[in-house]
Design a protein around this motif. Structure first.
Motif: not given
Lengths: 113, 113
Positions: B33, B35, B37, B41-43, B45, B59, B90
């Protein structure tokens, strides 16, 4: 629209006290939840998880509670230690066959000595 | 000790450059995966791969592509870097079975100027 929400961007607690981090979700198909901890300049590391068939899972100082009817989970850290200071991410999955984790925006925990 | 290794910790690139972010895992995991960050907004994808040469959009795939020619390596490509792609990237991997979530790399902090 965020499916996993962490509404508190930050939390500050005294060493030795309880830290409670909260997470809400909207998708009722989520059946597995995880918490990750992230230090600056490092990747997130797995902390604790819970399946939707349980309402509590405990691992040492860390306990996760799940309230399915409220679509809410929380992470309790007792007692809190300065080394717990980090960003905590809540994540959810709709099953082991799902490849994706959906993450919240994170809560920055500061444990004051 | 199992690892996900991201080739660069910090990168500075110019707008319009083609950028390659490399990720290698030594755990023989099927799923990988990418991602990003961002604060608040966080992580999120970007892309994931469930097997060699297999990929699916996450996303926020716009402006990115990926390559997975070997099981252990998953590359993220910014076709023409833009300033809004400045972020922490990440990489993560997980086995096809198992409920313990992802193993993350340490991240690549990309700045596009």
């Amino acid at each position: 629209d965020q499916q996993v929400k962490q509404n508190s961007p930050s939390l500050s607690v005294q060493e030795g006290r309880i830290s409670i981090l909260n997470c809400d979700y909207t998708n009722s198909m989520f059946d597995y939840f995880l918490w990750y901890k992230k230090y600056p300049a490092e990747g997130p590391t797995f902390l604790i998880s819970i399946s939707s068939i349980k309402d509590k899972n405990e691992d040492g100082r860390f306990t996760v509670f799940l309230n399915k009817s409220a679509k809410h989970l929380s992470l309790h850290i007792v007692p809190s230690q300065p080394g717990d200071s980090a960003v905590y991410f809540c994540a959810a999955s709709d099953g082991d066959s799902s490849y994706k984790l959906i993450f919240g925006s994170g809560t920055r925990l500061l444990v004051r000595p | 000790d199992v690892k996900v290794t991201q080739s660069s910790r910090y990168l500075v690139k110019r707008t319009g450059e083609k950028v390659f972010l490399e990720c290698v895992q030594d755990m023989d995991h099927e799923n990988m995966f990418w991602y990003r960050q961002d604060p608040g907004l966080g992580l999120r994808l970007i892309y994931f791969s469930y097997d060699v040469k297999m990929k699916e959009k996450g996303d926020i795939p716009e402006g990115y592509s990926v390559s997975r020619e070997k099981k252990e390596r998953f590359s993220l490509i910014l076709e023409s870097a833009s300033t809004n792609q400045t972020s922490m990237y990440l990489c993560a991997s997980r086995p096809v079975t198992g409920l313990y979530g992802y193993t993350f790399g340490s991240g690549t902090r990309l700045t596009v100027v």
